[in-house]
Design a protein around this motif. Structure first.
Motif, PDB file in Angstrom:
ATOM      1  N   LEU A 165       0.830  -1.209   0.000  1.00  0.00           N
ATOM      2  CA  LEU A 165       0.000   0.000   0.000  1.00  0.00           C
ATOM      3  C   LEU A 165       0.864   1.259   0.000  1.00  0.00           C
ATOM      4  N   THR A 166       1.963   1.217   0.751  1.00  0.00           N
ATOM      5  CA  THR A 166       2.886   2.358   0.803  1.00  0.00           C
ATOM      6  C   THR A 166       3.478   2.616  -0.578  1.00  0.00           C
ATOM      7  N   GLN A 167       3.919   1.555  -1.243  1.00  0.00           N
ATOM      8  CA  GLN A 167       4.481   1.696  -2.586  1.00  0.00           C
ATOM      9  C   GLN A 167       3.442   2.257  -3.551  1.00  0.00           C
ATOM     10  N   TRP A 168       2.209   1.763  -3.488  1.00  0.00           N
ATOM     11  CA  TRP A 168       1.144   2.255  -4.349  1.00  0.00           C
ATOM     12  C   TRP A 168       0.921   3.744  -4.100  1.00  0.00           C
ATOM     13  N   GLY A 169       0.856   4.144  -2.821  1.00  0.00           N
ATOM     14  CA  GLY A 169       0.654   5.550  -2.483  1.00  0.00           C
ATOM     15  C   GLY A 169       1.768   6.441  -3.005  1.00  0.00           C
ATOM     16  N   LEU A 170       3.011   5.979  -2.885  1.00  0.00           N
ATOM     17  CA  LEU A 170       4.140   6.767  -3.389  1.00  0.00           C
ATOM     18  C   LEU A 170       4.083   6.893  -4.907  1.00  0.00           C
ATOM     19  N   GLU A 171       3.758   5.806  -5.584  1.00  0.00           N
ATOM     20  CA  GLU A 171       3.678   5.829  -7.051  1.00  0.00           C
ATOM     21  C   GLU A 171       2.561   6.736  -7.559  1.00  0.00           C
ATOM     22  N   HIS A 172       1.507   6.902  -6.759  1.00  0.00           N
ATOM     23  CA  HIS A 172       0.360   7.699  -7.174  1.00  0.00           C
ATOM     24  C   HIS A 172       0.298   9.079  -6.509  1.00  0.00           C
ATOM     25  N   GLY A 173       1.359   9.471  -5.827  1.00  0.00           N
ATOM     26  CA  GLY A 173       1.437  10.807  -5.244  1.00  0.00           C
ATOM     27  C   GLY A 173       0.481  11.064  -4.093  1.00  0.00           C
ATOM     28  N   CYS A 174       0.119  10.026  -3.359  1.00  0.00           N
ATOM     29  CA  CYS A 174      -0.792  10.199  -2.223  1.00  0.00           C
ATOM     30  C   CYS A 174      -0.054  10.822  -1.039  1.00  0.00           C
ATOM     31  N   LEU A 175      -0.760  11.644  -0.290  1.00  0.00           N
ATOM     32  CA  LEU A 175      -0.215  12.261   0.909  1.00  0.00           C
ATOM     33  C   LEU A 175      -0.213  11.250   2.046  1.00  0.00           C
ATOM     34  N   GLY A 176       0.815  11.289   2.871  1.00  0.00           N
ATOM     35  CA  GLY A 176       0.831  10.431   4.051  1.00  0.00           C
ATOM     36  C   GLY A 176       2.195   9.834   4.306  1.00  0.00           C
TER      37      GLY A 176
END
Length: 191
Positions: free
Chosen positions: A58-69
């Protein structure tokens, strides 16, 4: 109340003059992932809380998609004793209606090693993670799911300012927590 934080590269530690040992949050990386994987959590089913590997994905997905957190290792006296992810909530069909009105963070994968529970570490780590995300990305309400049978976690989140809703996603009840500004605005609206 949140403790002041000190920062070294990708690590934030509580500044406390008390006799309480130091608690630090460190950003989860591929290099320190084995520490998260070693957290003892045999008593917590993956039905209740995601594994370290799932949180890493999930962390990798968030980083790849520019999610905040941020996704953090929780370090107590220099030893990894847990992990958590607090990041931008991508809308789900099952989200409570309040979450459609404004941006939220979603808390996921909050696990504390079973040898370190009951010492106040989890509450302090949660407060520090929220403070860090608010400082880095701005305050937003926070949502999380707690399995209907995980009574201990439900009590923990209620003690830490979350409100249990009637909404569910699968077997998880939604819990919501609002920053102080939102709480006072919601009190005025409902009052």
């Amino acid at each position: 109340m949140t403790s002041p934080l000190t920062r070294s590269p990708a690590r934030w530690c509580s500044n406390t003059a008390s006799t309480m040992p130091s608690l630090c949050l460190e950003l989860l990386t591929e290099e320190n992932l084995p520490q998260a994987q070693a957290v003892r959590r045999e008593d917590i089913s993956e039905d209740f809380v995601d594994s370290a590997d799932a949180i890493w994905e999930l962390t990798q997905w968030g980083l790849e998609h520019g999610c905040l957190g941020h996704t953090f290792l929780i370090l107590w006296e220099g030893k990894c004793v847990g992990f958590l992810l607090l990041g931008e909530a991508i809308p789900w069909e099952t989200d409570p209606p309040e979450m459609a009105e404004e941006p939220f963070y979603r808390l996921m994968g909050f696990v504390l090693d079973n040898r370190y529970r009951g010492r106040g570490i989890g509450g302090q780590a949660l407060d520090m993670a929220i403070a860090r995300c608010y400082q880095d990305f701005g305050p937003r309400p926070i949502a999380l799911g707690v399995h209907k049978d995980n009574i201990g976690a439900q009590r923990f989140y209620l003690r830490h300012g979350f409100v249990k809703t009637r909404y569910m996603e699968g077997n998880d009840y939604y819990f919501l927590r609002y920053p102080p500004r939102w709480r006072s605005e919601n009190d005025r609206r409902s009052g």
